[in-house]
Scaffold this active site. Structure first.
Site, PDB file in Angstrom:
ATOM      1  N   SER A  61       1.130  -1.164  -0.300  1.00 40.21           N
ATOM      2  CA  SER A  61      -0.066  -0.168  -0.536  1.00 40.21           C
ATOM      3  C   SER A  61       1.005   1.387   0.100  1.00 40.21           C
ATOM      4  O   SER A  61       1.832   1.402   0.527  1.00 40.21           O
ATOM      5  CB  SER A  61      -1.246   0.296   1.247  1.00 40.21           C
ATOM      6  OG  SER A  61      -2.053  -1.276   0.866  1.00 40.21           O
TER       7      SER A  61
HETATM    8  N1  SAM Z   1      -0.187  -4.247   4.051  1.00 39.44           N
HETATM    9  C1  SAM Z   1       0.049  -4.680   3.018  1.00 39.44           C
HETATM   10  C2  SAM Z   1       0.981  -4.596   2.561  1.00 39.44           C
HETATM   11  O1  SAM Z   1       2.402  -3.906   3.611  1.00 39.44           O
HETATM   12  O2  SAM Z   1       2.194  -4.636   1.897  1.00 39.44           O
HETATM   13  C3  SAM Z   1      -0.676  -4.822   1.543  1.00 39.44           C
HETATM   14  C4  SAM Z   1      -1.733  -5.643   1.939  1.00 39.44           C
HETATM   15  S1  SAM Z   1      -1.966  -5.665   0.081  1.00 39.44           S
HETATM   16  C5  SAM Z   1      -3.129  -4.960   0.023  1.00 39.44           C
HETATM   17  C6  SAM Z   1      -3.373  -7.229   0.210  1.00 39.44           C
HETATM   18  C7  SAM Z   1      -3.136  -8.836   0.736  1.00 39.44           C
HETATM   19  O3  SAM Z   1      -4.266  -9.249   1.318  1.00 39.44           O
HETATM   20  C8  SAM Z   1      -2.892  -9.757  -0.442  1.00 39.44           C
HETATM   21  O4  SAM Z   1      -1.488  -9.759   0.022  1.00 39.44           O
HETATM   22  C9  SAM Z   1      -3.577 -10.363  -0.368  1.00 39.44           C
HETATM   23  O5  SAM Z   1      -3.276 -11.650  -0.791  1.00 39.44           O
HETATM   24  C10 SAM Z   1      -4.038 -10.289   0.776  1.00 39.44           C
HETATM   25  N2  SAM Z   1      -5.486 -11.550   1.353  1.00 39.44           N
HETATM   26  C11 SAM Z   1      -6.280 -11.049   0.172  1.00 39.44           C
HETATM   27  N3  SAM Z   1      -7.711 -11.993   1.224  1.00 39.44           N
HETATM   28  C12 SAM Z   1      -7.344 -12.521   2.246  1.00 39.44           C
HETATM   29  C13 SAM Z   1      -7.993 -13.621   2.759  1.00 39.44           C
HETATM   30  N4  SAM Z   1      -8.700 -13.623   2.954  1.00 39.44           N
HETATM   31  N5  SAM Z   1      -6.713 -13.554   4.160  1.00 39.44           N
HETATM   32  C14 SAM Z   1      -5.792 -13.182   3.979  1.00 39.44           C
HETATM   33  N6  SAM Z   1      -4.635 -12.561   3.304  1.00 39.44           N
HETATM   34  C15 SAM Z   1      -5.384 -12.062   2.512  1.00 39.44           C
END
Ligand code: SAM
Length: 215
Positions: A61
């Site tokens: 993000s």
């Molecule tokens: N906070 C992170 C960073 O600093 O890099 C960015 C997160 S990214 C915007 C969203 C993440 O949520 C992705 O890696 C995606 O694979 C994960 N995600 C989506 N659905 C999910 C779920 N049900 N459980 C765990 N992770 C999930």
């Protein structure tokens, strides 16, 4: 500028002018080496005001979004935090600087593995990583004082509200598939207190209590 100077520049020119005030948080953002949470080919972009691809169709993000979500959590240092969506681990590292322990769940195994190796090499020892559907939470270690969802969701998953401590705070991007708004919920005996904050665009939270499937 070296990475430390770039972080200080990021804090001074992006985060402070955009209204981030928590000094502990600003210091954590000056400290955590964001360039080591992105691919080598993207390191020169690490301190810009944008989200970046981390592979597997996912993103790290924008620094401002990490800061604003973290500030909404009102961390003092002794909290047990659950994060859903580990991604690159950058948000996790910021949380680990500001709270007692961070439990983080990522559904894409290759990202979780890469990120866990990163935490070890950078010396973070208060972070626990799990691969799975984070919409189910982490019942064995609940309750959590704070919960942060870092993917866009149509609603706050019920299991996460159940795993939040009394007076705990949950922050999540809630909305439709392509645009959301940050929702802060404080769990309260008289009923949850809800506030909507910044508009945002996150990749989808995919799971039993999030979006179903990839489309
Ligand atoms: N906070 C992170 C960073 O600093 O890099 C960015 C997160 S990214 C915007 C969203 C993440 O949520 C992705 O890696 C995606 O694979 C994960 N995600 C989506 N659905 C999910 C779920 N049900 N459980 C765990 N992770 C999930």
């Amino acid at each position: 500028m070296d990475p430390k100077e770039l972080r200080e520049f990021m804090v001074r020119t992006q985060l402070v002018p955009m209204g981030i005030k928590d000094e502990r948080l600003l210091n954590a953002m000056k400290k955590v080496p964001r360039h080591l949470f992105v691919e080598e080919s993207k390191r020169h972009e690490a301190y810009g005001d944008t989200a970046l691809s981390i592979g597997e169709g996912q993103t790290i993000s924008q620094p401002y979004m990490v800061a604003v979500m973290t500030e909404l959590l009102e961390l003092k240092g002794d909290e047990k935090v659950l994060e859903i969506g580990t991604g690159s681990g950058y948000q996790t590292a910021i949380l680990s600087e500001l709270a007692k322990e961070v439990y983080t769940i990522e559904r894409v195994a290759v990202l979780a593995q890469r990120t866990e190796e990163r935490f070890h090499s950078l010396g973070y020892d208060n972070i626990y990583v799990r691969v799975g559907d984070g919409t189910l939470g982490w019942p064995g270690d609940a309750p959590f004082d704070r919960i942060i969802i870092t993917a866009g969701t149509p609603r706050v998953p019920d299991p996460l509200m159940e795993q939040l401590s009394d007076d705990g705070i949950l922050v999540a991007p809630v909305g439709d598939r392509f645009s959301q708004q940050l929702l802060k919920i404080r769990k309260h005996k008289g009923g949850p207190l809800e506030e909507y904050h910044t508009p945002c665009v996150f990749v989808p939270l995919i799971g039993k209590y999030g979006w179903q499937g990839e489309d």
